[in-house]
Design an enzyme around this catalytic site. Structure first.
Site, PDB file in Angstrom:
ATOM      1  N   ARG A  45       4.818   6.172  14.337  1.00 28.70           N
ATOM      2  CA  ARG A  45       4.937   6.772  13.004  1.00 28.70           C
ATOM      3  C   ARG A  45       4.349   8.175  13.039  1.00 28.70           C
ATOM      4  O   ARG A  45       3.302   8.384  13.653  1.00 28.70           O
ATOM      5  CB  ARG A  45       4.157   5.922  11.993  1.00 28.70           C
ATOM      6  CG  ARG A  45       4.411   6.333  10.547  1.00 28.70           C
ATOM      7  CD  ARG A  45       3.538   5.549   9.588  1.00 28.70           C
ATOM      8  NE  ARG A  45       2.333   6.296   9.276  1.00 28.70           N
ATOM      9  CZ  ARG A  45       1.287   5.794   8.594  1.00 28.70           C
ATOM     10  NH1 ARG A  45       1.313   4.546   8.162  1.00 28.70           N
ATOM     11  NH2 ARG A  45       0.243   6.539   8.341  1.00 28.70           N
ATOM     12  N   HIS A 101       0.828  -1.209   0.000  1.00 26.07           N
ATOM     13  CA  HIS A 101       0.000   0.000   0.000  1.00 26.07           C
ATOM     14  C   HIS A 101       0.860   1.256   0.000  1.00 26.07           C
ATOM     15  O   HIS A 101       2.062   1.211   0.280  1.00 26.07           O
ATOM     16  CB  HIS A 101      -0.921   0.024   1.226  1.00 26.07           C
ATOM     17  CG  HIS A 101      -0.166   0.156   2.523  1.00 26.07           C
ATOM     18  ND1 HIS A 101       0.593  -0.857   3.066  1.00 26.07           N
ATOM     19  CD2 HIS A 101      -0.034   1.209   3.369  1.00 26.07           C
ATOM     20  CE1 HIS A 101       1.143  -0.448   4.190  1.00 26.07           C
ATOM     21  NE2 HIS A 101       0.791   0.797   4.398  1.00 26.07           N
ATOM     22  N   HIS A 151       4.712   0.142   0.259  1.00 24.66           N
ATOM     23  CA  HIS A 151       5.463  -0.672   1.212  1.00 24.66           C
ATOM     24  C   HIS A 151       4.596  -1.792   1.755  1.00 24.66           C
ATOM     25  O   HIS A 151       3.358  -1.779   1.629  1.00 24.66           O
ATOM     26  CB  HIS A 151       6.073   0.183   2.323  1.00 24.66           C
ATOM     27  CG  HIS A 151       5.057   0.948   3.111  1.00 24.66           C
ATOM     28  ND1 HIS A 151       4.415   2.061   2.623  1.00 24.66           N
ATOM     29  CD2 HIS A 151       4.562   0.746   4.355  1.00 24.66           C
ATOM     30  CE1 HIS A 151       3.580   2.520   3.529  1.00 24.66           C
ATOM     31  NE2 HIS A 151       3.634   1.738   4.598  1.00 24.66           N
ATOM     32  N   ASP A 157       0.448   4.941   1.991  1.00 20.61           N
ATOM     33  CA  ASP A 157      -0.344   5.315   3.164  1.00 20.61           C
ATOM     34  C   ASP A 157      -1.537   6.212   2.821  1.00 20.61           C
ATOM     35  O   ASP A 157      -1.384   7.228   2.130  1.00 20.61           O
ATOM     36  CB  ASP A 157       0.541   6.007   4.205  1.00 20.61           C
ATOM     37  CG  ASP A 157       1.501   5.009   4.844  1.00 20.61           C
ATOM     38  OD1 ASP A 157       1.141   3.832   4.961  1.00 20.61           O
ATOM     39  OD2 ASP A 157       2.619   5.428   5.207  1.00 20.61           O
TER      40      ASP A 157
HETATM   41  O1  LIG Z   1       5.470  -1.808  10.372  1.00 18.42           O
HETATM   42  C1  LIG Z   1       5.955  -1.540   9.300  1.00 18.42           C
HETATM   43  O2  LIG Z   1       7.050  -1.930   8.931  1.00 18.42           O
HETATM   44  C2  LIG Z   1       5.197  -0.658   8.337  1.00 18.42           C
HETATM   45  C3  LIG Z   1       3.826  -0.384   8.824  1.00 18.42           C
HETATM   46  C4  LIG Z   1       3.006   0.265   7.753  1.00 18.42           C
HETATM   47  O3  LIG Z   1       2.666  -0.332   6.773  1.00 18.42           O
HETATM   48  C5  LIG Z   1       2.703   1.676   7.851  1.00 18.42           C
HETATM   49  O4  LIG Z   1       3.132   2.335   8.802  1.00 18.42           O
HETATM   50  O5  LIG Z   1       2.017   2.167   6.930  1.00 18.42           O
END
Ligand SMILES: O=C(O)CCC(=O)C(=O)O
Length: 276
Positions: free
Chosen positions: A264, A102, A249, A104
């Protein structure tokens, strides 16, 4: 590109670089900020090791690149920090964030420009994150398919992703939904990037359901080509900063029942556009 205030070590020719010589807990000088920004534009996702960030320092680093946004669905933010998304997995987890490829919150009318993930607890082995260059994915399409997709849009929907996901009562809540160009022009680099993803994209409205499903499936599989990817192996206190406008990612949940934890912050973006 040459850099004076940071060290930049590429992970692959298409995507990913590790950056050294920066302490993200301190305010960056103008030149160092510019070089980190340039390294992100050049490499699409950049990684930093051995960083020690308070929540405020993490947010301050993010704010150098733009306003921070609050996640449209997750209720789990640390007290007083609504812009922080908690990324957490342990023996009680039924799912983790980002198991599907995806970009984000691409369901937003103005999807985030970038995301900065800081992990402070990692499993003994596993828990890597995979990143894919959507510039490379676009570039490697054949000319007839490029011509086809450049004239199309796609619908991105948060409903099936977020509804019921966080274990809170979300009756009556409306999740974002937006239509974006299927190929978007990056507002800084001017390069074209494929902009559909398995997580959020539901439909190409100009096509029949059968045509739309088949074309989207082909594009997802194309974007999953390993040569467009890099894979980041986390250590405690690593930071990953990715550009959602040209990167997808995928979080690898291969470490159950071990713990993995971090925060994040997400930087506001603008409305995707296509320029021929
Ligand atoms: O935990 C991760 O490595 C990425 C998590 C994720 O996909 C995101 O923060 O959008």
């Amino acid at each position: 590109m040459t850099y004076q205030t940071i060290e930049v070590k590429k992970l692959t020719p298409h995507i990913g670089a590790e950056i050294g010589g920066v302490d993200l807990s301190r305010p960056l000088g103008n030149q160092q900020f510019q070089e980190v920004h340039d390294a992100l534009m050049e490499n699409l996702v950049v990684f930093f090791r051995d960083q020690h960030l308070s929540v405020d320092q993490h947010k301050a680093f993010g704010r150098l690149f733009g306003e921070l946004v609050v996640h449209p669905a997750s209720p789990h933010a640390p007290e007083g920090h609504p812009e922080v998304l908690v990324i957490h997995a342990d023996e009680n987890s039924k799912r983790v964030a980002g198991e599907e490829w995806h970009s984000d919150v691409s369901c937003d009318a103005e999807p985030p420009m970038g995301s900065i993930l800081y992990l402070t607890e990692i499993p003994p082995v596993g828990g890597d994150t995979l990143f894919a260059s959507m510039y490379a994915a676009y570039e490697k399409l054949s000319d007839p398919i490029k011509r086809l997709v450049e004239g199309l849009t796609a619908v991105h929907d948060g409903e099936h992703v977020y509804r019921g996901r966080y274990g809170v009562d979300d009756r009556g809540k409306v999740f974002p939904k937006a239509e974006h160009p299927l190929v978007r022009t990056h507002p800084v680099t001017g390069k074209k990037a494929l902009y559909v993803n398995r997580g959020f994209t539901t439909r190409i409205p100009q096509l029949s359901r059968l045509e739309s499903d088949a074309l989207l499936e082909m594009l997802y599989r194309h974007a999953e080509t390993p040569e467009f990817h890099c894979r980041f192996s986390w250590q405690e206190n690593s930071v990953a900063f990715w550009d959602n406008r040209c990167v997808q990612h995928h979080a690898m949940w291969d470490y159950y029942p071990q713990r993995r934890h971090g925060h994040r912050v997400t930087i506001k973006g603008d409305k995707p556009f296509y320029r021929a």
